[in-house]
Design an enzyme around this catalytic site. Sequence first.
Site, mmCIF file in Angstrom:
data_model
loop_
_atom_site.group_PDB
_atom_site.id
_atom_site.type_symbol
_atom_site.label_atom_id
_atom_site.label_comp_id
_atom_site.label_asym_id
_atom_site.label_seq_id
_atom_site.Cartn_x
_atom_site.Cartn_y
_atom_site.Cartn_z
ATOM 1 C CB SER A 88 57.585 -20.096 -28.165
ATOM 2 O OG SER A 88 58.744 -21.025 -27.985
ATOM 3 N N PRO A 141 53.019 -33.916 -25.443
ATOM 4 C CG PRO A 141 51.957 -34.911 -23.348
ATOM 5 C CD PRO A 141 52.839 -35.049 -25.162
ATOM 6 C CB CYS A 194 48.185 -18.034 -29.626
ATOM 7 S SG CYS A 194 47.017 -18.187 -29.966
ATOM 8 C CD GLU A 239 49.333 -22.522 -36.331
ATOM 9 O OE1 GLU A 239 48.025 -20.582 -35.898
ATOM 10 O OE2 GLU A 239 48.579 -21.991 -37.853
ATOM 11 C CD1 TRP A 244 53.571 -24.597 -21.630
ATOM 12 C CD2 TRP A 244 51.961 -23.339 -20.493
ATOM 13 N NE1 TRP A 244 53.649 -23.148 -21.778
ATOM 14 C CE2 TRP A 244 52.781 -22.348 -21.266
ATOM 15 C CE3 TRP A 244 50.807 -22.090 -20.233
ATOM 16 C CZ2 TRP A 244 52.521 -20.727 -20.780
ATOM 17 C CZ3 TRP A 244 50.499 -21.301 -20.114
ATOM 18 C CH2 TRP A 244 51.536 -20.361 -20.368
#
Length: 477
Positions: A223, A173, A278, A244, A148
């Site tokens: 995560s 999503p 990130c 990722e 998100w």
Amino acid sequence: MYRVEQLIGGVWGAGGDGGDLAVTDPADGRPVSTVPVATADEVAKAVAAARGAAPGWAATDPAQRGEVLRRAADAVAAVAEELAHATTAEMGKPLDDARGGVAAGVGTLRQYAELGPLRGGRTLHGARSAVDLMVPEPRGVVAAITPWNDPVAVACGLLGAALVTGNVVVFKPSERSPATGWLLARALDGVLPPGVLSLLTGGAQVGAALAAQEVDVVAHVGSTATGRAIAAACVGSGAKALLENGGSDPLIVDAGIDPVWAAEQAALGAFANAGQICVAVERIYVHRDLAEDFVDLLAERAGALRAGPGRDPDTELGPLVDRRHRDHVHGQVTAALAEGARLRVGGTVPDGPGAFYPATVLTDCADEMVVVREETFGPVAPVVVVDSFSDALKRASRSPYGLSATVLTGSMSHAQRACRELPVGTVKVNAVFGGAPGGAAHPRRGSGQGFGYGPELLDELTATKVVHLAAPAGGHW
Ligand code: NAD
């Protein structure tokens, strides 16, 4: 108020028998979206329908797929403002940042539309009478499971690369930004052949059910814990896992650096998007020579940030995505304080609606504190004072993650050491964000595997076949 619908087998509004989820605005708790939850049966149906659509899309000329993706980029650009508003309403980021994320997504779709048809295979040097080739082929069904925090930019990267290389996509999503995902899928589906894109909605269970299906690739941005669960599911199904994942990026501030500029960089890295990036700065190793000034200036900057709803143009620090996440962030800060860290600014949960959390600076932090070791994903800057650049490098390297790292230094030899020695995918010298277009790195350790960005993502989403064409009976064609 958005009423999200799923897209299964080319049909909007399909399924949703798993009930509904509601998303509220993290700035004020007002309802924003209701979203259906897919059942395991619906997930299986979506994958089966996608499998049925795969051969037709794989057989479409690459140039034509590129043309469709160009039109898809135009369709997303046409609803850019709506996408940005939905992003801000669902996850809270300042509206201009949300606009930037949408523009980045559109840009990525356009890049992949051009690059996809240009990226070919190789010819090999075989016998003169034969033709030997290495041919890239679509992998088939790609499950794209996204987060998100930058929902349009991240999804456009995975979806654009998967589609232009001839794969069909089942898109899931985040349950924290489902209307944003739905608006994006609607825009893309408007130009794609029916069935090439499917949309499933719901939470972790839906993602897990999708990752357990017999798909060809599971591409996950999210995560580390989720990435590991997905990798385990892929072992069972044989799908390729492209991950990722999370990070705990260090910022090293070397001796001799202007503390004003260093504090500016640290504040940008730690507090942009309320730390929900990130590659946010998650821990700071500052040389003792400038530590005192640096911390004063960083605390001053943190305290001066204008907090407010993302839709307010003056807002510099929006809310966190929701209160569950705020509890996680505050839990790490509280634990650090209990273990001896000192609070310079922030660190208290404000009264009032929403999921706001102040920009927070902690000093006297130690390597083993969870706020230093783990990903916080909030506007928190834990500071560790070091006596040498070597010590900073050593401590920055000791991490379960390996996404990226930044070094502020005026020394070329220190910059070179950082580039060589830090076990991360991306090293940035003298800038917390930025880099040339097309940069794609391999994340290390718990931060993932494979190229999740750039032209190399196109290779990740194709499988290479070697073809040896010999003339019949050793003669001529
Ligand atoms: P998350 O992993 O919890 O959720 C991401 C997606 O995975 C969601 O769609 C979710 O429903 C789904 N999911 C959750 N559990 C699942 C399971 N067991 N199996 C399959 N799917 C499951 O992550 P998040 O909280 O949405 O996003 C924040 C995280 O994403 C942070 O760790 C951040 O660092 C990371 N992130 C990484 C990058 C990168 O490029 N490395 C970019 C953006 C965000």
